[in-house]
Design an enzyme around this catalytic site. Structure first.
Site, PDB file in Angstrom:
ATOM      1  N   PRO A   2       0.831  -1.213   0.000  1.00 49.33           N
ATOM      2  CA  PRO A   2       0.000   0.000   0.000  1.00 49.33           C
ATOM      3  C   PRO A   2       0.862   1.258   0.000  1.00 49.33           C
ATOM      4  O   PRO A   2       1.894   1.316   0.641  1.00 49.33           O
ATOM      5  CB  PRO A   2      -0.776  -0.115   1.311  1.00 49.33           C
ATOM      6  CG  PRO A   2      -0.698  -1.545   1.698  1.00 49.33           C
ATOM      7  CD  PRO A   2       0.607  -2.042   1.171  1.00 49.33           C
ATOM      8  N   GLU A   3       0.389   2.245  -0.715  1.00 47.99           N
ATOM      9  CA  GLU A   3       1.096   3.523  -0.795  1.00 47.99           C
ATOM     10  C   GLU A   3       0.415   4.498   0.154  1.00 47.99           C
ATOM     11  O   GLU A   3      -0.671   4.249   0.666  1.00 47.99           O
ATOM     12  CB  GLU A   3       1.009   4.074  -2.223  1.00 47.99           C
ATOM     13  CG  GLU A   3       1.368   3.074  -3.293  1.00 47.99           C
ATOM     14  CD  GLU A   3       2.851   3.097  -3.646  1.00 47.99           C
ATOM     15  OE1 GLU A   3       3.509   4.104  -3.382  1.00 47.99           O
ATOM     16  OE2 GLU A   3       3.329   2.087  -4.182  1.00 47.99           O
ATOM     17  N   ASN A 168       6.252   1.452  -3.345  1.00 44.91           N
ATOM     18  CA  ASN A 168       6.980   0.945  -4.498  1.00 44.91           C
ATOM     19  C   ASN A 168       6.504   1.536  -5.829  1.00 44.91           C
ATOM     20  O   ASN A 168       7.283   1.836  -6.716  1.00 44.91           O
ATOM     21  CB  ASN A 168       6.825  -0.576  -4.527  1.00 44.91           C
ATOM     22  CG  ASN A 168       8.073  -1.238  -5.030  1.00 44.91           C
ATOM     23  OD1 ASN A 168       9.095  -0.581  -5.172  1.00 44.91           O
ATOM     24  ND2 ASN A 168       7.985  -2.512  -5.312  1.00 44.91           N
TER      25      ASN A 168
END
Ligand SMILES: [Zn+2]
Length: 267
Positions: A2-3, A168
């Site tokens: 998760p960002e 990422n």
């Protein structure tokens, strides 16, 4: 993984569903919280800090969670089926009269006094999604990155102690849009005046642009398979120049993540 924008959206949705309401169900399924019971307590609010989620509960309690690689929070109306995964992956169920929230696969789940929140998030760098990011936090983010000058920029951007919120996907996309290889050191990036600051600004813009929606789009194209420039596209042709996108692991052991880059656009 998760960002920051995923967590931000989860926190906003949880906040909308729970804030100001009293809990009618409290069911912790992790050993360290097996005896915790929050029924009758009011949820004051839910907020995100980098990739940490903080649910504040009266009078002075914070339920701290971190999603790491594949944790998630789901909201359901009463009497609807849960769809976040198998039952044994449920770590916590909290409900108010009109919503049930279920935390799946949460590797970090703990209760602490709200006044002790700094113990779990105090190490974080400036939060790219913070309302007050400009101008001081922006300077602080760049300062922390510069202090990490010998490291490859691809690693430094992922380190939440430098700047919080980049996962990422945004790491790979920001570097592509900046025309910078993930293997350049921060010092090399910074040798071009303003480049590091522009990179921070770009990361914030991408996160803000996606913060209100479930999709993570960096190309402006919402169609499936077209949402990113290089992320998840190892071996496929670069959308800009046609060169095959490379992928490789980057980072210290235990922290390695696959990074993607175009060797032509990002020399
Ligand atoms: Zn290219």
């Amino acid at each position: 993984m998760p960002e920051g924008d995923t967590i931000w959206l989860a926190a906003r949705n949880l906040h909308t569903a729970l804030a100001g309401k009293s809990l009618v169900r409290s069911d912790f399924r992790v050993p360290q919280l097996a005896t915790a019971d929050l029924v009758g307590r009011r949820v004051l609010g839910v907020t995100a800090r980098g990739k940490h989620l903080l649910m504040r509960i009266e009078p002075d309690l914070t339920l701290h969670s971190h999603l790491r690689m594949d944790g998630s929070w789901h909201l359901y109306r009463p009497d609807t089926a849960w769809a976040g995964g198998p039952e044994f992956e449920v770590r916590v169920v909290l409900a108010v009269v009109d919503w049930t929230c279920v935390g799946y696969r949460l590797p970090v789940l703990e209760l602490l006094p709200t006044s002790d929140e700094h113990l779990v998030i105090g190490h974080l760098g400036p939060d790219l999604l913070a309302d007050d990011f400009e101008p001081l936090q922006r300077l602080e983010a760049a300062r922390r990155l510069r202090a990490d000058g010998a490291r490859p920029i691809g690693e430094a951007l992922l380190d939440q102690r430098n700047v919080a919120g980049i996962g990422n996907l945004y790491r790979a996309e920001v570097l592509f849009l900046s025309g910078v290889s993930p293997w350049r050191t921060v010092d090399e990036v910074d040798s071009l005046p303003g480049q590091l600051d522009r990179m921070v600004d770009r990361a914030r813009r991408l996160l803000l642009a996606n913060a209100g929606r479930a999709a993570q789009v960096t190309t402006g194209d919402l169609r499936p398979g077209r949402t990113t420039w290089v992320y998840g596209r190892g071996g496929q042709p670069c959308r800009r120049c046609g060169t095959r996108v490379k992928q490789a692991e980057q980072g210290a052991p235990a922290y390695t993540r696959i990074t993607y880059w175009c060797p032509s656009c990002q020399p």
